[in-house]
Write a protein that holds these residues in place. Structure first.
Motif, mmCIF file in Angstrom:
data_model
loop_
_atom_site.group_PDB
_atom_site.id
_atom_site.type_symbol
_atom_site.label_atom_id
_atom_site.label_comp_id
_atom_site.label_asym_id
_atom_site.label_seq_id
_atom_site.Cartn_x
_atom_site.Cartn_y
_atom_site.Cartn_z
ATOM 1 N N MET A 162 67.055 55.362 18.742
ATOM 2 C CA MET A 162 68.010 54.367 19.279
ATOM 3 C C MET A 162 67.291 53.460 20.277
ATOM 4 S SD MET A 162 71.362 53.705 19.194
ATOM 5 C CE MET A 162 72.812 53.293 20.119
ATOM 6 N N LYS A 163 67.357 52.152 20.037
ATOM 7 C CA LYS A 163 66.674 51.209 20.937
ATOM 8 C C LYS A 163 67.561 50.939 22.157
ATOM 9 C CE LYS A 163 63.843 50.426 17.376
ATOM 10 N NZ LYS A 163 62.445 50.785 17.250
ATOM 11 N N ARG A 164 66.944 50.957 23.341
ATOM 12 C CA ARG A 164 67.706 50.645 24.561
ATOM 13 C C ARG A 164 67.242 49.336 25.194
ATOM 14 N NH1 ARG A 164 70.794 54.827 25.070
ATOM 15 N NH2 ARG A 164 70.032 56.864 24.435
ATOM 16 N N LEU A 165 65.950 49.056 25.040
ATOM 17 C CA LEU A 165 65.366 47.841 25.628
ATOM 18 C C LEU A 165 64.767 47.012 24.498
ATOM 19 C CD1 LEU A 165 63.379 49.675 28.451
ATOM 20 C CD2 LEU A 165 65.537 48.412 28.743
ATOM 21 N N THR A 166 64.649 45.705 24.702
ATOM 22 C CA THR A 166 64.039 44.902 23.634
ATOM 23 C C THR A 166 62.586 45.321 23.398
ATOM 24 O OG1 THR A 166 63.568 43.155 25.225
ATOM 25 C CG2 THR A 166 65.533 42.883 23.880
ATOM 26 N N SER A 167 61.952 45.840 24.433
ATOM 27 C CA SER A 167 60.561 46.298 24.236
ATOM 28 C C SER A 167 60.494 47.540 23.347
ATOM 29 C CB SER A 167 59.897 46.565 25.591
ATOM 30 O OG SER A 167 60.694 47.452 26.332
ATOM 31 N N ALA A 215 60.041 47.490 17.331
ATOM 32 C CA ALA A 215 58.674 47.557 16.791
ATOM 33 C C ALA A 215 57.998 46.186 16.837
ATOM 34 C CB ALA A 215 58.715 48.098 15.364
ATOM 35 N N VAL A 216 58.788 45.137 16.677
ATOM 36 C CA VAL A 216 58.211 43.794 16.677
ATOM 37 C C VAL A 216 57.571 43.453 18.038
ATOM 38 C CG1 VAL A 216 60.293 42.473 17.365
ATOM 39 C CG2 VAL A 216 58.668 41.453 15.779
ATOM 40 N N PHE A 217 57.997 44.176 19.086
ATOM 41 C CA PHE A 217 57.389 43.974 20.412
ATOM 42 C C PHE A 217 56.541 45.175 20.834
ATOM 43 C CE2 PHE A 217 61.517 41.500 20.804
ATOM 44 C CZ PHE A 217 60.933 40.304 20.456
ATOM 45 N N GLY A 218 56.140 45.978 19.854
ATOM 46 C CA GLY A 218 55.209 47.073 20.154
ATOM 47 C C GLY A 218 55.861 48.432 20.321
ATOM 48 N N GLY A 219 57.182 48.531 20.152
ATOM 49 C CA GLY A 219 57.870 49.816 20.272
ATOM 50 C C GLY A 219 57.666 50.682 19.038
ATOM 51 N N PRO A 220 58.187 51.928 19.073
ATOM 52 C CA PRO A 220 58.024 52.822 17.911
ATOM 53 C C PRO A 220 58.841 52.336 16.711
ATOM 54 C CG PRO A 220 59.481 53.813 19.541
ATOM 55 C CD PRO A 220 58.991 52.526 20.145
ATOM 56 N N VAL A 221 58.285 52.561 15.511
ATOM 57 C CA VAL A 221 58.964 52.122 14.287
ATOM 58 C C VAL A 221 60.162 53.037 14.018
ATOM 59 C CG1 VAL A 221 58.644 51.892 11.786
ATOM 60 C CG2 VAL A 221 56.850 51.131 13.344
ATOM 61 N N GLU A 222 61.301 52.451 13.651
ATOM 62 C CA GLU A 222 62.542 53.232 13.478
ATOM 63 C C GLU A 222 62.451 54.210 12.306
ATOM 64 O OE1 GLU A 222 65.291 52.810 15.471
ATOM 65 O OE2 GLU A 222 66.542 54.254 14.377
ATOM 66 N N PHE A 223 61.899 53.738 11.159
ATOM 67 C CA PHE A 223 61.832 54.589 9.962
ATOM 68 C C PHE A 223 60.379 54.850 9.583
ATOM 69 C CE2 PHE A 223 66.002 52.592 9.601
ATOM 70 C CZ PHE A 223 66.801 53.691 9.304
ATOM 71 N N ALA A 224 60.030 56.129 9.447
ATOM 72 C CA ALA A 224 58.654 56.476 9.071
ATOM 73 C C ALA A 224 58.371 56.012 7.639
ATOM 74 C CB ALA A 224 58.460 57.979 9.192
ATOM 75 N N ASP A 225 59.365 56.181 6.762
ATOM 76 C CA ASP A 225 59.198 55.742 5.362
ATOM 77 C C ASP A 225 59.918 54.422 5.169
ATOM 78 O OD1 ASP A 225 57.837 58.070 4.683
ATOM 79 O OD2 ASP A 225 59.728 59.148 4.377
ATOM 80 N N ARG A 240 59.772 44.992 10.591
ATOM 81 C CA ARG A 240 58.819 45.727 11.443
ATOM 82 C C ARG A 240 59.268 47.167 11.697
ATOM 83 N NH1 ARG A 240 55.241 42.320 14.206
ATOM 84 N NH2 ARG A 240 54.819 40.644 12.747
ATOM 85 N N GLU A 241 60.562 47.418 11.501
ATOM 86 C CA GLU A 241 61.084 48.787 11.656
ATOM 87 C C GLU A 241 61.028 49.546 10.335
ATOM 88 O OE1 GLU A 241 61.857 49.785 14.620
ATOM 89 O OE2 GLU A 241 62.208 47.919 15.711
ATOM 90 N N ASN A 242 60.356 48.951 9.340
ATOM 91 C CA ASN A 242 60.243 49.511 7.975
ATOM 92 C C ASN A 242 61.532 49.401 7.172
ATOM 93 O OD1 ASN A 242 57.590 50.045 7.625
ATOM 94 N ND2 ASN A 242 57.691 52.181 8.316
ATOM 95 N N ILE A 243 62.428 48.525 7.576
ATOM 96 C CA ILE A 243 63.620 48.224 6.772
ATOM 97 C C ILE A 243 63.272 46.946 6.017
ATOM 98 C CG2 ILE A 243 66.093 47.695 6.834
ATOM 99 C CD1 ILE A 243 65.911 48.913 9.798
ATOM 100 N N LEU A 244 62.832 47.117 4.767
ATOM 101 C CA LEU A 244 62.266 45.964 4.057
ATOM 102 C C LEU A 244 63.366 45.106 3.432
ATOM 103 C CD1 LEU A 244 58.985 47.346 2.498
ATOM 104 C CD2 LEU A 244 59.435 46.474 4.798
ATOM 105 N N CYS A 245 64.238 44.582 4.314
ATOM 106 C CA CYS A 245 65.274 43.672 3.818
ATOM 107 C C CYS A 245 64.580 42.420 3.269
ATOM 108 C CB CYS A 245 66.267 43.325 4.910
ATOM 109 S SG CYS A 245 65.525 42.866 6.442
ATOM 110 N N ARG A 246 65.252 41.740 2.350
ATOM 111 C CA ARG A 246 64.618 40.610 1.657
ATOM 112 C C ARG A 246 65.415 39.334 1.865
ATOM 113 N NH1 ARG A 246 60.603 43.074 -1.917
ATOM 114 N NH2 ARG A 246 60.081 40.995 -2.621
ATOM 115 N N ARG A 247 64.742 38.206 1.619
ATOM 116 C CA ARG A 247 65.394 36.896 1.729
ATOM 117 C C ARG A 247 65.565 36.308 0.335
ATOM 118 N NH1 ARG A 247 62.016 33.162 5.160
ATOM 119 N NH2 ARG A 247 60.619 33.622 3.429
#
Ligand code: T4K
Length: 403
Positions: free
Chosen positions: A1-6, A9-19, A324-331
């Motif tokens: 669960m993210k609490r701060l913008t830091s 993952a896009v700002f260097g935090g841990p990636v939400e999903f390993a896969d 960046r969180e490994n959620i490969l949503c598409r456009r």
């Protein structure tokens, strides 16, 4: 669960999903079922081209669609290419087609020596706008309409049939997303002169790679069978050229397993879709593209439009953060085909002429669904999206600094 913008993952935090989580389905049958059906292929030593499993699958698909002919082909792109030839569309003819679609819809036309005549789509349904088709029919050299049931949402089939019949031209459909869906209660697969489905690994119904063409016109079906290969034809109807869109027994085996799971997978997707909608219902600036009320839908794609002014971040910023969180949503499908080479240079008249397509290309995104997801993962994706909205100003500023 993210609490701060830091924490993002896009700002260097841990990636939400390993896969990684893909937009496509990748619904895989159990290993035991897979091994059992494949051992039959090896013992028969019959591997491709109108084998027993292909024939069984075609009959089962005809039952599913309640259509006279289902012709299995290598994939939907090849199916569309063969369709153009089977329909007798003369080289150099112009085919009305949306630019808001996967490249294959348009490129298949080019392979068949046809010219796309790009039409805009309806802003609510994302499928061909009947008004723009009517206007395009006034142009010279139009020989067919190729509608795309985008996200499984059906085109205005009755009106398009009427317009096509008035001019004595063909109408056919790219139904790559629409397997199992209905129009006024009748299965997609029964409309236009023919329809083409995709069984790619990322689709809800999958033969790994594959597709099929459906039609109620027996002679047209025969031309398709003859174009596909010399095997499996029932009548000796002439065709201009071989297409070699053969279907292997391995594809048919996977398809038969997928068919067994199809109803359950549609039901599962419906639940996934419902959970996303429920969790994101109060987030401003997000609009889900819904199937038509009262119709059956495979809920294959979870498609959203993002209104940047209301959400606080652009679609592209959301996609970047989620990826960046490994959620490969598409456009999908950005940019529109009218802005892709070679069309943007060979047909420059369309570049600035499709405002709805351009608008949607800047707003649409897809979220992961299928077997890879469960309620916990969907909740985590939704929590992230809510976090992005609640911290949008800060995130937008930091993304700007990164550039
Ligand atoms: N018309 C429309 C409207 C279409 O959307 C499509 C295809 C067609 C016609 C033509 O149908 P086919 O000729 O493909 O039957 C994907 C699919 O390849 C394509 O079938 C689909 N539509 C399109 C919307 O999306 P790509 O290039 O994004 O897919 P691909 O193969 O890179 O897969 C996406 C991700 O999924 C990969 O990054 C990794 C993952 N993946 C993929 C495969 C194949 C897996 O995890 N496992 C896998 O086995 O086009």
């Amino acid at each position: 669960m993210k609490r701060l913008t830091s924490d993002l993952a896009v700002f260097g935090g841990p990636v939400e999903f390993a896969d990684v989580l893909h937009v496509g389905q990748i619904n895989i049958p159990e290993k035991e079922r897979f091994e059992a059906i494949f051992s039959g292929i090896f013992s028969r030593r019959y591997y491709t081209n109108h084998g027993p499993l292909q024939q069984e699958l075609e009959v089962r698909l005809e039952d599913l669609f309640r259509v006279r002919n289902a012709i299995a082909v290598t994939n939907a792109t090849i199916g569309l290419m063969l369709a153009c030839k089977a329909l007798g569309l003369r080289e150099g003819g112009r085919v009305i087609v949306p630019a808001f679609t996967f490249a294959a819809s348009v490129q298949a036309l080019s392979w068949a020596g046809l010219m796309p005549l790009f039409c805009d789509v309806d802003p609510d349904t994302h499928v061909l706008s009947v008004e723009s088709v009517r206007a395009a029919l006034e142009e010279p050299g139009v020989c067919a309409i190729l509608g795309v049931h985008l996200w499984g949402t059906p085109c205005g089939v009755e009106e398009l049939r009427r317009l096509a019949d008035e001019r004595g031209i063909k109408v056919f459909y790219d139904a790559a997303h629409a397997i199992g869906n209905t129009i006024n209660g009748l299965s997609v697969g029964n409309f236009g002169d023919l329809e083409v489905f995709s069984f790619h690994a990322t689709k809800i119904f999958s033969s790994g790679e594959g597709g099929c063409v459906t039609t109620n016109d027996d002679e047209l079906a025969e031309r398709l069978r003859n174009l596909r290969s010399s095997y499996g034809r029932r009548m000796d109807v002439p065709v201009p050229i071989g297409g070699y869109g053969r279907f292997s027994e391995a594809q048919a085996a996977l398809g038969l397993l997928s068919l067994e799971d199809f109803a359950a997978n549609c039901e599962m997707n419906g639940r996934r879709f419902g959970r996303y909608r429920e969790r994101l219902a109060d987030v401003p600036g997000l609009r889900f593209i819904l199937p038509p009320a009262g119709e059956r839908s495979n809920s294959q794609y979870v498609v959203l439009e993002v209104d940047e002014a209301l959400f606080g971040l652009s679609r592209d910023a959301i996609v970047k953060c989620l990826q960046r969180e490994n959620i490969l949503c598409r456009r999908y499908f950005t940019p529109g085909m009218h802005r892709c080479l070679p069309y943007s240079s060979e047909l420059p008249q369309y570049v600035e002429s499709l405002p709805v397509t351009d608008f949607l290309c800047s707003r649409v995104m897809q979220l992961p669904s299928g077997q890879q997801m469960d309620d916990n993962k969907i909740d985590a994706v939704c929590d992230l999206i809510i976090f992005l909205h609640e911290n949008a100003e800060n995130i937008a500023g930091r993304l700007c600094e990164q550039q």
